[in-house]
Enzyme design. Structure first.
Site, PDB file in Angstrom:
ATOM      1  N   HIS A  29       1.377  -1.209  -0.122  1.00 30.78           N
ATOM      2  CA  HIS A  29       0.089   0.009   0.048  1.00 30.78           C
ATOM      3  C   HIS A  29       0.861   1.435   0.101  1.00 30.78           C
ATOM      4  CE1 HIS A  29      -3.642  -2.042   1.923  1.00 30.78           C
ATOM      5  NE2 HIS A  29      -3.785  -2.228   0.309  1.00 30.78           N
ATOM      6  N   MET A  78      -6.045 -10.744  17.655  1.00 34.52           N
ATOM      7  CA  MET A  78      -6.102 -11.090  18.487  1.00 34.52           C
ATOM      8  C   MET A  78      -7.259 -11.807  19.111  1.00 34.52           C
ATOM      9  SD  MET A  78      -4.389  -8.816  20.594  1.00 34.52           S
ATOM     10  CE  MET A  78      -6.465  -8.442  21.988  1.00 34.52           C
TER      11      MET A  78
END
Length: 310
Positions: A158, A276
Site C-alpha cells: 500500500h 487478537m
C-alpha cells in the site's frame, strides 16, 4: 494474468472443499483446516524446517505501537474517516485537507517505535539469512515500522507515508522532512473543532525534480486505486516459493491482500495466524494464535534448538 485473478481462481477452486462429494482424504483435509491448532510446539517444528517464510502483516501489528488504525468505531480524523480522505477525488477537491491528514500521520509516526513483534520479525530475518533461509515481509501498513525495526526484504503493497509521488511527472521519492513543507508546520490537528488550514496549492509539497514543481501527493494506494503491478508480481513470486506463511495482525477483509494467505493454504503450505481474534479466513489455516502479536510472535520466531548458526 494479474495476481487478483490468479488468486481468485485458486480460491474459487478451494471454496468447493466440503461442498461436494470428494475422497475421504480431501474430506479429512477440509476438517483439519476447519480446526486450526494453537499448539506452539507443533508450529515450532514446522518453523524449524521452513526455508522460505512469507510474513503478511496488517494494522494490528502497528496498533501495538500506538498507531491509530482509522478503521471501525472512533476511527476519525476531525469529522472524517480515512476512506473519505484517502481517495483521488478527495485530493482533487481539497488537496490541503488531505495533506493536513497525511502530515498529521507522518508527524505522529516520527514519535512511534517498533514493538516486540516488529523486532522479532526483523531479528528472525537476520538470523535465518545466515542459515541460507529467507524471510519476506509483505505488509499492508504504510508506517515503515518494519523498516525501522531492521527488516530488509520488505514489500509495502500500500506504499509508504514517507514517500511522495509527483502528480505531474510521476517521480517517486523518499521524503522524511518534518514538516514536509513550511505551510504544514503546526497543522493537521485531529480535533473535530479544528478548522481546515486551506493552504494554497502552490504552498503544498512541490516536486523538486528540475523544472517540474508539480504538486506532490502521498505515495500510498488510495481507495479506488489499483495496487502497483510490479509489487504484486513480486508478492506472487514470494507466495509461490514460500513453504511457511504467517499472517500477523490483519483482519483478512481487505482485498486483494486478504486472499494471499488462503492462496498459499490452498496449495498445502502451512499458514499460521497471529491475531487478537479469529478472522473470516481463520478456518483455512493450520494454526491460529490469539492475543497481542507482540506477545505471541517473539516466542514463535525465536531460535529453534535445531538451528545451526555458523
Amino acid at each position: 494474468m494479474c495476481l487478483f485473478q490468479f488468486t481468485a481462481r485458486r480460491l474459487i477452486s478451494q471454496a468447493h472443499c466440503g461442498l461436494k462429494a470428494s475422497s475421504s482424504k480431501k474430506q479429512k483435509f477440509c476438517l483439519e483446516m476447519a480446526r486450526p491448532s494453537s499448539n506452539m510446539a507443533d508450529f515450532r517444528e514446522v518453523f524449524a524446517k521452513a526455508k522460505h517464510i512469507a510474513i503478511i502483516t496488517g494494522a494490528g501489528v502497528s496498533a501495538e505501537s500506538g498507531v491509530p488504525t482509522f478503521r471501525g468505531a472512533g476511527g476519525f480524523w476531525r469529522k472524517w474517516q480515512a476512506q473519505e480522505l484517502a481517495t483521488p477525488g478527495a485530493f482533487a477537491r481539497n488537496p490541503s485537507r488531505v495533506w493536513e491528514f497525511y502530515h498529521y500521520r507522518r508527524e505522529l509516526m516520527l514519535s512511534k517505535h517498533p514493538n516486540p513483534a516488529h523486532i522479532a520479525i526483523a531479528e528472525c530475518e537476520k538470523r535465518l539469512s545466515k542459515q541460507g533461509r529467507s524471510v519476506v515481509v509483505i505488509t499492508q501498513n504504510i508506517d515503515e515500522l518494519h523498516r525501522k525495526a531492521g527488516t530488509k526484504h520488505l514489500l509495502e503493497i500500500h506504499g509508504s507515508l514517507f514517500k511522495t509521488r509527483c502528480t505531474s511527472c510521476g517521480n517517486v521519492a523518499a521524503n522524511y522532512k518534518s514538516p514536509i513543507c513550511p505551510a504544514l508546520a503546526g497543522k493537521g490537528a485531529p480535533d473535530p473543532d479544528t478548522d481546515d488550514a486551506a493552504i494554497p496549492v502552490e504552498d503544498l509539497p512541490q516536486c523538486e525534480e528540475d523544472g517540474c514543481n508539480g504538486l506532490l501527493r502521498p505515495h500510498v494506494v488510495w481507495f479506488g486505486e489499483a495496487l502497483d503491478p510490479g509489487v504484486l508480481t513480486a508478492v506472487e513470486k514470494e507466495l509461490d516459493i514460500c513453504d511457511l506463511c504467517l499472517v500477523v495482525g490483519t483482519s483478512s477483509v481487505v482485498y486483494p491482500a486478504a486472499m494471499f494467505a488462503p492462496q498459499v493454504s490452498a496449495r498445502g503450505v502451512p499458514v499460521a495466524e497471529f491475531n487478537m481474534e479469529p478472522t473470516p479466513a481463520t478456518n483455512r489455516f493450520r494454526f491460529h494464535f490469539p492475543g497481542p502479536c507482540g506477545t505471541t510472535l517473539p516466542p514463535a520466531l525465536a531460535r529453534h534448538e535445531t538451528e545451526i548458526i555458523s
